[in-house]
Design a protein around this motif. Structure first.
Motif, short mmCIF file in Angstrom:
data_model
loop_
_atom_site.label_atom_id
_atom_site.label_comp_id
_atom_site.label_asym_id
_atom_site.label_seq_id
_atom_site.Cartn_x
_atom_site.Cartn_y
_atom_site.Cartn_z
N VAL A 122 14.57 -1.84 -3.93
CA VAL A 122 14.35 -2.76 -5.12
C VAL A 122 13.06 -2.16 -5.83
O VAL A 122 12.01 -2.10 -5.27
CB VAL A 122 13.90 -4.25 -4.21
CG1 VAL A 122 13.63 -5.07 -5.48
CG2 VAL A 122 15.00 -4.59 -3.37
N LEU A 123 13.43 -1.93 -7.04
CA LEU A 123 12.66 -1.40 -8.01
C LEU A 123 11.97 -2.47 -8.87
O LEU A 123 12.59 -3.19 -9.24
CB LEU A 123 13.12 -0.47 -9.04
CG LEU A 123 14.06 0.72 -8.45
CD1 LEU A 123 14.68 1.45 -9.64
CD2 LEU A 123 13.49 1.58 -7.34
N LEU A 134 5.43 -8.99 -4.06
CA LEU A 134 4.37 -8.15 -3.29
C LEU A 134 3.24 -8.96 -3.21
O LEU A 134 2.51 -9.29 -4.12
CB LEU A 134 4.21 -6.79 -4.01
CG LEU A 134 5.23 -5.84 -4.08
CD1 LEU A 134 4.79 -4.61 -4.49
CD2 LEU A 134 5.87 -5.73 -2.59
N ARG A 135 2.50 -9.13 -2.03
CA ARG A 135 1.31 -9.91 -1.81
C ARG A 135 0.36 -8.91 -0.97
O ARG A 135 -0.07 -9.22 -0.06
CB ARG A 135 1.67 -10.95 -0.70
CG ARG A 135 2.50 -12.26 -1.41
CD ARG A 135 1.80 -13.19 -2.37
NE ARG A 135 2.86 -14.35 -2.57
CZ ARG A 135 3.67 -14.07 -3.72
NH1 ARG A 135 3.58 -13.08 -4.69
NH2 ARG A 135 4.48 -15.21 -3.88
N LYS A 151 8.65 4.87 1.30
CA LYS A 151 9.87 4.54 2.06
C LYS A 151 10.35 3.23 2.16
O LYS A 151 11.36 2.71 2.86
CB LYS A 151 9.83 5.30 3.51
CG LYS A 151 9.88 6.56 3.19
CD LYS A 151 9.93 7.38 4.71
CE LYS A 151 10.21 8.98 4.43
NZ LYS A 151 9.81 9.36 5.61
N ASP A 152 9.41 2.20 1.70
CA ASP A 152 9.41 0.88 1.80
C ASP A 152 10.62 0.35 0.88
O ASP A 152 11.18 1.07 0.02
CB ASP A 152 8.22 0.18 1.23
CG ASP A 152 8.25 -1.47 1.39
OD1 ASP A 152 8.53 -1.72 2.65
OD2 ASP A 152 7.91 -2.39 0.56
N ARG A 153 11.25 -0.94 1.32
CA ARG A 153 12.51 -1.25 0.27
C ARG A 153 12.06 -1.81 -0.96
O ARG A 153 12.97 -1.42 -1.92
CB ARG A 153 12.80 -2.54 1.20
CG ARG A 153 13.92 -3.47 0.42
CD ARG A 153 14.08 -4.82 1.40
NE ARG A 153 14.54 -5.96 0.50
CZ ARG A 153 16.14 -6.03 0.52
NH1 ARG A 153 17.31 -5.26 0.76
NH2 ARG A 153 16.40 -7.22 -0.52
N VAL A 178 4.99 10.75 -7.36
CA VAL A 178 6.04 9.31 -7.13
C VAL A 178 7.46 9.51 -7.42
O VAL A 178 8.36 9.51 -6.61
CB VAL A 178 5.33 8.16 -7.80
CG1 VAL A 178 6.01 7.00 -7.53
CG2 VAL A 178 3.82 7.78 -7.19
N LEU A 179 7.49 10.23 -8.73
CA LEU A 179 8.90 10.23 -9.37
C LEU A 179 9.80 11.29 -8.39
O LEU A 179 10.93 10.69 -8.13
CB LEU A 179 8.68 10.90 -10.65
CG LEU A 179 8.26 9.86 -11.67
CD1 LEU A 179 8.67 10.44 -13.28
CD2 LEU A 179 9.05 8.43 -11.72
N PRO A 180 9.33 12.37 -7.88
CA PRO A 180 10.09 13.11 -7.04
C PRO A 180 10.51 12.25 -5.72
O PRO A 180 11.80 12.35 -5.47
CB PRO A 180 9.36 14.31 -6.71
CG PRO A 180 8.32 14.25 -7.73
CD PRO A 180 8.01 12.96 -8.15
N CYS A 181 9.65 11.49 -5.14
CA CYS A 181 10.29 10.71 -4.07
C CYS A 181 11.19 9.51 -4.46
O CYS A 181 12.13 9.51 -3.79
CB CYS A 181 8.90 9.85 -3.44
SG CYS A 181 7.73 11.03 -2.73
N LEU A 182 11.08 9.07 -5.93
CA LEU A 182 12.00 7.90 -6.17
C LEU A 182 13.13 8.60 -6.47
O LEU A 182 14.17 8.01 -5.92
CB LEU A 182 11.29 7.49 -7.44
CG LEU A 182 12.30 6.45 -8.12
CD1 LEU A 182 12.55 5.11 -7.34
CD2 LEU A 182 11.78 5.98 -9.48
N GLN A 183 13.12 9.75 -6.91
CA GLN A 183 14.37 10.60 -7.11
C GLN A 183 15.02 10.87 -6.02
O GLN A 183 16.43 10.62 -5.92
CB GLN A 183 14.44 11.68 -8.15
CG GLN A 183 13.84 11.15 -9.62
CD GLN A 183 13.40 12.20 -10.34
OE1 GLN A 183 13.17 13.47 -9.96
NE2 GLN A 183 12.97 11.86 -11.68
#
Ligand code: SF4
Length: 193
Positions: A122-123, A134-135, A151-153, A178-183
Motif C-alpha cells: 500500500v503506497l 500510520l500512527r 518491507k512493510d505492507r 528508497v526508490l530502488p527498494c520501492l522499484q
C-alpha cells in the motif's frame, strides 16, 4: 455479501459531501479484486476531475517514474488499484488545492479494502494518507519516509508533485536508497523482469 460492482456503483452515486465540492461529486477510484498494489494519494486535482483519469498529470508522470512502470501498464494492469483519501476534487484553497474531504475515507476505504484481499503493498502518498493509516509518531515526512521499514505492507512516500522538488533536492537519500527498494518490491509483486 457486498460485491465490488455494487460498491463502485454506490461510490459513483455518493453525494455525502456534495455541498462542499465546487464542481460537484465525480469520484475517481480504480479498484479490482485482483489488485496487489494499492496507491492511496490525496484527492483529484482539476485536470483529473475533468478527465476522470487518476494521476493524469505531472504528479502521475513522476509517480510512474518512481515505480518504473509505463503509462500503459499503470492504467491497464488490474493488479494496480487507486484509492485516494478523497475521491472528488475538493476545491482550491489559499495555497493550492484544499485537503481531501474528511468524510470520504471513513465512508469507503474499509469497504473497498475488503474487496481487494490480495493487496500486498500500500503506497501512502503524502501526509493525509500517512496520517490516516500510520500512527508512528514521526514529526516530519522525511523522518517517516527514511525510517519506515522498507518491507512493510505500508510504504510512505512524499507527494510526487512538481511542487515538492525542493524536498526531493534536500533529501537525496530518497532517490538513492528508497526508490530502488520501492522499484524492487514493485518488480517482484508484478513479476516484472
Ligand atoms: S469526496 Fe467522497 S464522500 Fe464526498 S461526495 Fe465524493 S465520494 Fe462522496
Amino acid at each position: 455479501m457486498e460485491s465490488l460492482l455494487t460498491l463502485l456503483t454506490d461510490i459513483r452515486a455518493c453525494t455525502a459531501c456534495a455541498e462542499h465540492l465546487p464542481f460537484g461529486p465525480r469520484p475517481v477510484v480504480v479498484a479490482n479484486t485482483a489488485a496487489k498494489i494499492l496507491i492511496i494519494g490525496q484527492a483529484p486535482g482539476t485536470r483529473v476531475h475533468q478527465t476522470g483519469i487518476p494521476w493524469n498529470d505531472p504528479s502521475g508522470d513522476r509517480l510512474r517514474q518512481w515505480l518504473a512502470i509505463g503509462r500503459e501498464q499503470f492504467y491497464a494492469d488490474p493488479r494496480l488499484a487507486i484509492m485516494p483519501m478523497g475521491f472528488c476534487y475538493p476545491g482550491k484553497g489559499r495555497s493550492g488545492d484544499l485537503p481531501p474531504r474528511k468524510e470520504c475515507a471513513p465512508l469507503w476505504h474499509a469497504r473497498l479494502l475488503a474487496q481487494m484481499p490480495n493487496v500486498e503493498l500500500v503506497l501512502l502518498i503524502g501526509q493525509y494518507a500517512q496520517g490516516y493509516y500510520l500512527r508512528d509518531g514521526f514529526k516530519t515526512l522525511a523522518e517517516r519516509v527514511q525510517q519506515h521499514p522498507l518491507k512493510d505492507r505500508y510504504f510512505p512516500l512524499p507527494h510526487p508533485s512538481p511542487r515538492n522538488q525542493l524536498w526531493l533536492k534536500r533529501n537525496p537519500w530518497f532517490d538513492s536508497d528508497v526508490l530502488p527498494c520501492l522499484q524492487a518490491r514493485v518488480r517482484t509483486i508484478l513479476e516484472l523482469k
